[in-house]
Scaffold this active site. Structure first.
Site, PDB file in Angstrom:
ATOM      1  N   GLN A 182       0.332  -1.088   0.138  1.00  0.00           N
ATOM      2  CA  GLN A 182      -0.328   0.225  -0.097  1.00  0.00           C
ATOM      3  C   GLN A 182       0.647   1.685   0.090  1.00  0.00           C
ATOM      4  OE1 GLN A 182      -2.060  -1.360   3.838  1.00  0.00           O
ATOM      5  NE2 GLN A 182      -3.651  -1.190   2.518  1.00  0.00           N
ATOM      6  N   ARG A 234     -16.505   8.410   4.996  1.00  0.00           N
ATOM      7  CA  ARG A 234     -15.115   8.212   6.048  1.00  0.00           C
ATOM      8  C   ARG A 234     -13.523   7.889   5.447  1.00  0.00           C
ATOM      9  NH1 ARG A 234     -11.663   3.637   7.327  1.00  0.00           N
ATOM     10  NH2 ARG A 234     -11.742   3.590   8.897  1.00  0.00           N
ATOM     11  N   ASP A 284     -10.383   7.391   5.202  1.00  0.00           N
ATOM     12  CA  ASP A 284      -9.139   6.618   6.727  1.00  0.00           C
ATOM     13  C   ASP A 284      -7.599   6.987   6.598  1.00  0.00           C
ATOM     14  OD1 ASP A 284      -8.999   3.782   7.057  1.00  0.00           O
ATOM     15  OD2 ASP A 284      -7.040   3.930   5.230  1.00  0.00           O
ATOM     16  N   GLU A 311       4.346  13.922   4.671  1.00  0.00           N
ATOM     17  CA  GLU A 311       5.819  13.679   5.569  1.00  0.00           C
ATOM     18  C   GLU A 311       6.507  14.493   5.617  1.00  0.00           C
ATOM     19  OE1 GLU A 311       5.169  11.998   2.933  1.00  0.00           O
ATOM     20  OE2 GLU A 311       3.655  10.843   3.851  1.00  0.00           O
ATOM     21  N   GLU A 365     -10.675   9.353  10.014  1.00  0.00           N
ATOM     22  CA  GLU A 365     -10.167   8.251  10.557  1.00  0.00           C
ATOM     23  C   GLU A 365      -8.852   8.795  11.840  1.00  0.00           C
ATOM     24  OE1 GLU A 365      -9.141   3.915  11.801  1.00  0.00           O
ATOM     25  OE2 GLU A 365      -8.243   4.413   9.837  1.00  0.00           O
TER      26      GLU A 365
HETATM   27  C1  BGC Z   1      -8.447   0.887   8.627  1.00  0.00           C
HETATM   28  C2  BGC Z   1      -7.604  -0.534   7.936  1.00  0.00           C
HETATM   29  C3  BGC Z   1      -6.526  -0.738   7.056  1.00  0.00           C
HETATM   30  C4  BGC Z   1      -5.701   0.301   7.066  1.00  0.00           C
HETATM   31  C5  BGC Z   1      -5.058   0.843   5.914  1.00  0.00           C
HETATM   32  C6  BGC Z   1      -6.608   1.643   8.487  1.00  0.00           C
HETATM   33  O1  BGC Z   1      -7.459   2.923   9.297  1.00  0.00           O
HETATM   34  O2  BGC Z   1      -9.318   0.965   9.248  1.00  0.00           O
HETATM   35  O3  BGC Z   1      -8.839  -1.510   8.031  1.00  0.00           O
HETATM   36  O4  BGC Z   1      -6.186  -1.793   7.400  1.00  0.00           O
HETATM   37  O5  BGC Z   1      -6.121   1.867   7.278  1.00  0.00           O
HETATM   38  O6  BGC Z   1      -5.492   1.426   5.236  1.00  0.00           O
END
Ligand code: BGC
Length: 544
Positions: A168, A198, A200, A207, A242
């Site tokens: 990722q 939401r 993420d 950075e 989040e």
């Molecule tokens: C999500 C996870 C995910 C991660 C990377 C998190 O905050 O809730 O489920 O693996 O972000 O995207």
């Protein structure tokens, strides 16, 4: 619900793949969610949060996005998505979805191009380095699987940056084209009718050398731009943040009411479990007292569980060890800095404890989120890898595969929970539907009550001293409306005395058991006996 609908809403988080399979493929799909909208409506929730729905290799259940503008073929088509939105809206339900902006999958065409050569025009869309030594003060989040935030890419002889799995890669938000591309993605889904996102992993967008690379001012500046962008064209859309951070840092994501509308209250969640297990209310009081006020128009999102491990990042080392000892006796229950179990098993499958946890959540400021399956007390599967054990199929009835899918059991994306305690034969929505004492119906009641009394969402909170550590006592107030909330965390009956002289003359009515009669309050303290797990929500009413 009007403009600030999210301030009084109850949310429901679901994984499309796990909810209902309408085609017999073994995977849940969007059309399956449509079929279950009446269930969600009858539960009483207001807004559904969908885990990522985009094309993805699903190495991180869709948080590894390979195309921001499509639907994962296992989940259906864009038409199915449109239909879901229409059908949800027709029932007065809203829909938000995950928007993963910090990183993409390494299979996203942007990254495929970026890694193809050092002079590719998309090279700078990701964060590359010759040495893999920069930003050395940055913590690793997935400590069980990753040993560095850099991965070496042989073809071009450089390292790329990633805060999560090595597959990722983080987008480079210093690049103006990346900034614009993400806004374009948002516009695309908002034009399709989605009610918000939401967002993420927001603390990690930028950075800078010499920092821990979390919560940087550049990140906040970009998020404010995101908010301005949606406010201009979609003023009712919701941005939910989040950010797994301590209260003072999470609060920064509300800006001055010009960043996120909502943010998860991460530090609160583990303290609910600490209070429940220790039978002492102090930690819960502390975290609420440490939470700074938030701007008008903003709201906390509160939760007991979600699709990830129960994170213990926001507690001290000593508290973390204690939580592991109490709640993760089997090493397989641990993951990274957390516990990969569901609500019911965490609370020993004790319905009164599960309800106490929910009543605490529903009585505190913020809008609660229910994680799919927790409303019926679903179990988990700790023998499955990663977080898969808390993402098993929803249990609808006692028929094969728990009514989740018509596929052969071997074709399911995940086994259904089986077995005498949590198995679908016993734990399922159909079995609970007609039993007034079931967890499902108790949750329905709680949701209904919460929505009848908006002061629970928006009112102020003042702690009272009940003279006993096992009882959490506070007053929720809005205007001249007052609700006295008492939660007994211990196992043995206790007697408490509360000084409520300022409310002398008002008459308590327990919203949870309206049949119980109380005398008008007096200048003398109110004395009450509370049994194990007992909660009272005493509305202080003026005499008729
Ligand atoms: C999500 C996870 C995910 C991660 C990377 C998190 O905050 O809730 O489920 O693996 O972000 O995207």
């Amino acid at each position: 619900m009007g403009e600030n609908w999210y301030q009084d809403a109850v949310f429901y988080e679901l994984y499309v793949r796990a909810f209902y399979d309408s085609t017999g493929s073994g995977h849940g799909d969007l059309a399956g969610v449509v079929e279950k909208l009446d269930y969600l409506k009858s539960l009483g929730v207001d807004c559904i949060w969908l885990l990522p729905i985009y094309p993805s290799p699903l190495k991180d259940d869709g948080y590894d996005v390979a195309d921001y503008l499509g639907i994962h073929p296992d989940f259906g088509t864009l038409d199915d998505f449109r239909r879901l939105i229409e059908e949800a809206h027709a029932r007065g339900l809203r829909v938000i979805a995950d928007l993963v902006v910090n990183h993409t999958s390494d299979q996203h065409p942007w990254f495929v191009e970026s890694r193809s050569s050092r002079d590719n025009p998309k090279r700078d869309w990701y964060v590359w380095s010759d040495t893999g030594k920069r930003y050395s003060e940055t913590r690793i989040i997935f400590i069980d699987t990753e040993d560095s935030n850099w991965t070496y890419d042989e073809r071009t002889g450089q390292y790329y940056w990633h805060r999560f799995y090595y597959h990722q890669p983080d987008l480079n938000f210093d690049n103006p084209d990346v900034q614009q591309a993400i806004l374009d993605v948002m516009a695309y889904w908002l034009d399709l009718g989605i009610d918000g996102f939401r967002v993420d992993a927001v603390p990690y967008l930028y950075e800078r050398e010499g920092t821990i690379n979390e919560n940087l001012p550049q990140t906040h500046a970009y998020l404010k731009r995101m908010r301005r962008f949606i406010d201009e064209r979609w003023p009712h859309a919701l941005l939910l943040c989040e950010a797994n951070q301590p209260p003072e840092d999470v609060v920064a994501y509300f800006g001055e009411g010009d960043e996120f509308h909502m943010g998860f209250h991460f530090p609160l969640m583990p303290r609910i479990y600490m209070a429940l297990r220790s039978g002492e209310s102090a930690k819960l009081r502390e975290v609420i007292q440490q939470t700074p006020p938030i701007p008008d128009g903003c709201q906390w999102c509160t939760f007991l569980r979600n699709h990830d491990e129960l994170t213990l990042e926001m507690v001290s080392e000593e508290e973390r060890q204690w939580m592991w000892q109490e709640y993760a006796p089997d090493p397989r229950m641990k993951l990274n800095l957390g516990i990969r179990r569901r609500l019911a098993p965490l609370l020993d499958n004790n319905p009164d404890r599960i309800m106490l946890a929910n009543r605490i959540l529903f009585s505190l400021p913020g809008s609660p989120i229910i994680y799919y399956g927790d409303e019926i007390g679903m179990g988990d599967a700790i023998y499955l890898p990663d977080r898969d054990g808390v993402r098993t199929p929803m249990q609808w009835n006692d028929r094969p595969n728990g009514g989740f899918s018509a596929a052969r059991a071997a074709a399911l994306y995940s086994p259904v929970i089986d077995g005498p305690v949590y198995g679908f034969q016993r734990v399922n929505t159909a079995a609970q539907e007609n039993d007034p004492a079931s967890l499902l119906n108790r949750m329905r009641m709680l949701i209904r009550l919460r929505k009848q009394h908006p002061l629970l969402a928006r009112g102020s909170l003042r702690f009272l001293d009940p003279g006993n550590e096992a009882v959490l006592a506070f007053l929720r107030s809005e205007g001249d409306e007052h609700l006295l909330v008492l939660h007994h965390l211990g196992d043995r009956a206790v007697e408490i005395a509360l000084n409520l002289a300022q409310f002398a003359g008002l008459i308590p009515v327990d919203l949870l058991s309206p049949g119980e009669l109380y005398a008008p309050l007096d200048v003398a303290p109110l004395t009450l006996t509370l049994g194990c797990c007992e909660t009272k929500w005493l509305k202080l009413n003026p005499p008729e």
